[in-house]
Design an enzyme around this catalytic site. Structure first.
Site, short mmCIF file in Angstrom:
data_model
loop_
_atom_site.label_atom_id
_atom_site.label_comp_id
_atom_site.label_asym_id
_atom_site.label_seq_id
_atom_site.Cartn_x
_atom_site.Cartn_y
_atom_site.Cartn_z
N CYS A 174 0.87 -1.18 0.00
CA CYS A 174 0.00 0.00 0.00
C CYS A 174 0.91 1.23 0.00
O CYS A 174 2.07 1.13 -0.41
CB CYS A 174 -0.99 -0.02 1.17
SG CYS A 174 -0.23 -0.01 2.80
N ASN A 195 2.22 1.40 4.43
CA ASN A 195 2.52 0.12 5.10
C ASN A 195 2.21 0.15 6.60
O ASN A 195 2.89 -0.49 7.39
CB ASN A 195 3.97 -0.34 4.84
CG ASN A 195 4.26 -1.78 5.27
OD1 ASN A 195 5.34 -2.08 5.77
ND2 ASN A 195 3.33 -2.68 5.05
N CYS A 220 -1.57 0.69 7.40
CA CYS A 220 -3.02 0.41 7.48
C CYS A 220 -3.40 -0.83 6.67
O CYS A 220 -3.67 -1.89 7.23
CB CYS A 220 -3.83 1.61 7.00
SG CYS A 220 -3.56 3.12 7.95
N ARG A 221 -3.45 -0.69 5.33
CA ARG A 221 -4.03 -1.75 4.50
C ARG A 221 -3.11 -2.96 4.29
O ARG A 221 -3.55 -4.10 4.44
CB ARG A 221 -4.44 -1.19 3.13
CG ARG A 221 -5.56 -0.20 3.18
CD ARG A 221 -5.66 0.59 1.89
NE ARG A 221 -4.53 1.50 1.72
CZ ARG A 221 -4.30 2.24 0.66
NH1 ARG A 221 -5.14 2.16 -0.36
NH2 ARG A 221 -3.26 3.05 0.61
N SER A 222 -1.86 -2.72 3.89
CA SER A 222 -1.04 -3.89 3.53
C SER A 222 -0.63 -4.74 4.73
O SER A 222 -0.59 -5.97 4.60
CB SER A 222 0.17 -3.50 2.66
OG SER A 222 1.06 -2.65 3.31
N ASP A 236 -7.80 3.84 0.69
CA ASP A 236 -6.99 4.33 1.81
C ASP A 236 -7.92 4.74 2.97
O ASP A 236 -8.74 5.65 2.80
CB ASP A 236 -6.19 5.53 1.30
CG ASP A 236 -5.24 6.10 2.33
OD1 ASP A 236 -5.39 5.77 3.52
OD2 ASP A 236 -4.37 6.88 1.94
P1 4NP Z 1 -1.82 2.78 4.08
O1 4NP Z 1 -2.49 4.13 4.67
O2 4NP Z 1 -1.23 3.14 2.75
O3 4NP Z 1 -2.98 1.85 3.97
O4 4NP Z 1 -0.79 2.34 5.12
C1 4NP Z 1 -1.79 5.32 4.86
C2 4NP Z 1 -0.94 5.46 5.93
C3 4NP Z 1 -0.27 6.66 6.14
C4 4NP Z 1 -0.46 7.69 5.25
C5 4NP Z 1 -1.31 7.55 4.18
C6 4NP Z 1 -1.98 6.35 3.98
N1 4NP Z 1 0.22 8.93 5.47
O5 4NP Z 1 -0.05 9.88 4.70
O6 4NP Z 1 1.04 9.02 6.39
#
Ligand code: 4NP
Length: 158
Positions: free
Chosen positions: A14, A17, A19-21, A129
């Site tokens: 993602c 790294n 939340c989703r992945s 996201d």
């Molecule tokens: P992820 O979500 O890609 O599912 O881990 C996010 C985590 C952090 C951020 C954006 C999306 N950020 O902007 O810090």
């Protein structure tokens, strides 16, 4: 005894790294374990960005995984070009992840770079996201990665 090289290697990807992945990694590992297939896979996750290298998963990802009895233990890491040689599959969450991965994929790489949602039998291709929303978004992601995990295993004939 299987070695890393004869396992199917899967990297979930993602943006951050956190939340989703890491959720996809935990759910897929859990599903594989329930089916008695752990020795057949090498599973990990990474982000296209490096903002959260070394961080624990987001507290909402941990909360949702725990609520569903899925253990999660990961630290943030960033995708590297060497991952395209190391993994058979790089399964990402949204179109932005996909274009970021394709822009660094070496021409010689045989890795399959795909949306994980392509394996969702309900056809929900994009795993959005959830970072700026509430925990309900994480619950939605959880249902998606659960369905896609089963769909991916079915695709592999497992
Ligand atoms: P992820 O979500 O890609 O599912 O881990 C996010 C985590 C952090 C951020 C954006 C999306 N950020 O902007 O810090």
């Amino acid at each position: 005894m299987s070695t890393t090289s004869d396992r199917i290697s899967v990297l979930f990807v993602c943006l951050g790294n956190i939340c989703r992945s890491p959720m996809a990694e935990a759910v897929f590992r859990h599903t594989v374990k329930q089916k008695g297939l752990s020795a057949e896979f090498h599973i990990d996750s990474a982000g296209t960005a490096g903002y959260h290298v070394g961080d624990y998963p987001d507290s909402r990802t941990i909360q949702v995984c725990k609520a569903h009895g899925v253990s999660i233990n990961h630290r943030g890491q960033q995708v590297s070009v060497s991952d395209f040689a190391k993994y058979d599959y790089l399964l990402c969450m949204d179109d932005s992840n996909l274009s970021n991965l394709m822009s660094i994929k070496p021409a010689s790489s045989k890795a399959k770079v795909q949306l994980f949602g392509e394996y969702d039998p309900e056809g929900e291709r994009i795993i959005e996201d959830p970072y700026y929303g509430g925990v309900d978004g994480f619950e939605h992601n959880f249902r998606q990665v659960t369905r896609a995990s089963l769909g991916f295993l079915q695709h592999l004939g497992k």
